[in-house]
Design a protein around this motif. Structure first.
Motif, PDB file in Angstrom:
ATOM      1  N   VAL A   1      -2.033 -91.449  97.284  1.00 21.78           N
ATOM      2  CA  VAL A   1      -3.244 -92.047  96.717  1.00 21.78           C
ATOM      3  C   VAL A   1      -3.131 -92.021  95.194  1.00 21.78           C
ATOM      4  O   VAL A   1      -2.928 -90.951  94.600  1.00 21.78           O
ATOM      5  CB  VAL A   1      -4.501 -91.282  97.165  1.00 21.78           C
TER       6      VAL A   1
ATOM      7  N   THR B   1      -4.131 -91.749  91.355  1.00 24.35           N
ATOM      8  CA  THR B   1      -5.195 -90.994  90.692  1.00 24.35           C
ATOM      9  C   THR B   1      -5.351 -91.457  89.246  1.00 24.35           C
ATOM     10  O   THR B   1      -4.410 -91.942  88.622  1.00 24.35           O
ATOM     11  CB  THR B   1      -4.892 -89.487  90.706  1.00 24.35           C
TER      12      THR B   1
ATOM     13  N   ILE C   1      -7.207 -94.525 104.767  1.00 24.65           N
ATOM     14  CA  ILE C   1      -6.924 -93.233 104.153  1.00 24.65           C
ATOM     15  C   ILE C   1      -7.132 -92.134 105.182  1.00 24.65           C
ATOM     16  O   ILE C   1      -8.024 -92.229 106.041  1.00 24.65           O
ATOM     17  CB  ILE C   1      -7.824 -92.996 102.912  1.00 24.65           C
ATOM     18  N   GLY C   2      -6.302 -91.101 105.124  1.00 25.26           N
ATOM     19  CA  GLY C   2      -6.448 -90.009 106.064  1.00 25.26           C
ATOM     20  C   GLY C   2      -5.219 -89.133 106.117  1.00 25.26           C
ATOM     21  O   GLY C   2      -4.351 -89.184 105.243  1.00 25.26           O
ATOM     22  N   GLU C   3      -5.128 -88.355 107.181  1.00 27.37           N
ATOM     23  CA  GLU C   3      -3.957 -87.508 107.396  1.00 27.37           C
ATOM     24  C   GLU C   3      -3.826 -87.240 108.884  1.00 27.37           C
ATOM     25  O   GLU C   3      -4.804 -87.311 109.631  1.00 27.37           O
ATOM     26  CB  GLU C   3      -4.074 -86.202 106.618  1.00 27.37           C
TER      27      GLU C   3
ATOM     28  N   ASN D   1     -13.938 -86.630  95.457  1.00 24.84           N
ATOM     29  CA  ASN D   1     -13.807 -86.787  96.898  1.00 24.84           C
ATOM     30  C   ASN D   1     -12.864 -87.953  97.207  1.00 24.84           C
ATOM     31  O   ASN D   1     -12.101 -88.406  96.355  1.00 24.84           O
ATOM     32  CB  ASN D   1     -15.186 -87.034  97.513  1.00 24.84           C
ATOM     33  N   GLU D   2     -12.947 -88.482  98.411  1.00 19.89           N
ATOM     34  CA  GLU D   2     -12.114 -89.612  98.790  1.00 19.89           C
ATOM     35  C   GLU D   2     -12.700 -90.916  98.243  1.00 19.89           C
ATOM     36  O   GLU D   2     -13.920 -91.075  98.180  1.00 19.89           O
ATOM     37  CB  GLU D   2     -12.033 -89.727 100.314  1.00 19.89           C
TER      38      GLU D   2
ATOM     39  N   THR E   1     -13.698 -94.911  98.548  1.00 17.74           N
ATOM     40  CA  THR E   1     -14.252 -95.662  99.680  1.00 17.74           C
ATOM     41  C   THR E   1     -13.874 -97.139  99.654  1.00 17.74           C
ATOM     42  O   THR E   1     -14.127 -97.849 100.616  1.00 17.74           O
ATOM     43  CB  THR E   1     -15.787 -95.549  99.692  1.00 17.74           C
TER      44      THR E   1
ATOM     45  N   PRO F   1      -9.860 -91.511  92.143  1.00 16.65           N
ATOM     46  CA  PRO F   1      -9.762 -90.047  92.336  1.00 16.65           C
ATOM     47  C   PRO F   1      -9.342 -89.348  91.048  1.00 16.65           C
ATOM     48  O   PRO F   1      -8.461 -89.818  90.325  1.00 16.65           O
ATOM     49  CB  PRO F   1      -8.668 -89.915  93.408  1.00 16.65           C
TER      50      PRO F   1
ATOM     51  N   LEU G   1      -4.734 -86.132  95.986  1.00 15.70           N
ATOM     52  CA  LEU G   1      -5.286 -85.825  97.305  1.00 15.70           C
ATOM     53  C   LEU G   1      -4.169 -85.485  98.277  1.00 15.70           C
ATOM     54  O   LEU G   1      -3.054 -86.006  98.166  1.00 15.70           O
ATOM     55  CB  LEU G   1      -6.080 -87.018  97.832  1.00 15.70           C
TER      56      LEU G   1
ATOM     57  N   LYS H   1      -4.514 -86.241 101.407  1.00 12.54           N
ATOM     58  CA  LYS H   1      -4.510 -87.383 102.306  1.00 12.54           C
ATOM     59  C   LYS H   1      -3.685 -88.520 101.704  1.00 12.54           C
ATOM     60  O   LYS H   1      -3.486 -88.585 100.483  1.00 12.54           O
ATOM     61  CB  LYS H   1      -5.940 -87.849 102.582  1.00 12.54           C
TER      62      LYS H   1
END
Length: 220
Positions: free
Chosen positions: A55, A57, A82-84, A106-107, A109, A126, A130, A132
């Protein structure tokens, strides 16, 4: 698992050059290369999911999407999640860069594209790295110097690509195979096929209805 690259330019040239007397093979191959790139650019019919992208930054930071394949180039980003692990969620696309520079701990959107087809940014930006990652669905075109083509070129798109290629060849002036009327008709067929396969992609290739929840609809 199916092998992606099973076709070459010769697969289509051997079906078309007999109808093009006097055609120079190197010229024909370049026109075919341009046809293939145009077909996949207009239809987005060749897609791939690229996982494990860090991600970006910082305010205005972007990330270039590389699918790791020398035979392809990314022509468009279609979706970003986005995720893991096995837990991912889709980010909402934005029409362009935001007018405000909002950061988040945070994440993010949202996501948006830059003017480059293979670059994206997420929003709010961000502040810190992260754990994620992003999972990005991209549309591909053949790289300009590749000799390898995916199997769907003849499995599914053979006739459409032949029409586009022959339209280009017949449109060339003062050649033994020049035919402007035939070129116009084949060009029409080619563009119609591009639209058809673009629709197929939007339906996920399984004829499912192309719909979404009404605005404001949510689960209580």
């Amino acid at each position: 698992m199916a092998v992606e690259y099973t076709e070459t330019f010769d697969t289509i040239l051997q079906d078309t050059l007999p109808d093009l007397p006097g055609a120079i093979r190197s010229v024909a191959k370049r026109e075919l290369r341009l046809t293939l790139r145009e077909f996949f650019e207009k239809s987005y019919a060749w897609t791939k999911v690229v996982p494990s992208i860090a991600v970006p930054t910082g305010v205005g930071s972007v990330v270039q999407i590389d699918d790791g394949d020398a035979n392809t180039e990314v022509i468009a980003v279609l979706s970003v999640a986005i995720g893991e692990g096995s837990n991912f969620r889709y980010l909402t696309p934005m029409p362009g860069a935001p007018i405000s520079e909002v950061t988040t701990s945070n994440e993010p959107t949202y996501w948006y594209c830059t003017s480059n087809p293979d670059e994206i940014a997420v929003y709010p930006y961000p502040e810190n790295a992260l754990t994620k990652t992003l999972k990005v669905t991209v549309a591909l075109i053949p790289a300009f110097d590749t000799e390898n083509l995916p199997r769907q070129v003849t499995l599914k798109y053979h006739d459409a690509i032949m029409d586009g290629f022959l339209a280009r060849m017949h449109a060339q002036p003062t050649k033994p195979y020049s035919d402007s009327m035939k070129a116009a008709q084949l060009r029409h067929n080619f563009l119609r096929a591009c639209g058809y396969y673009a629709s197929q992609r939007k339906k996920g290739y399984n004829n499912s209805p192309n719909w979404k929840f009404p605005p404001g609809w949510k689960i209580k």
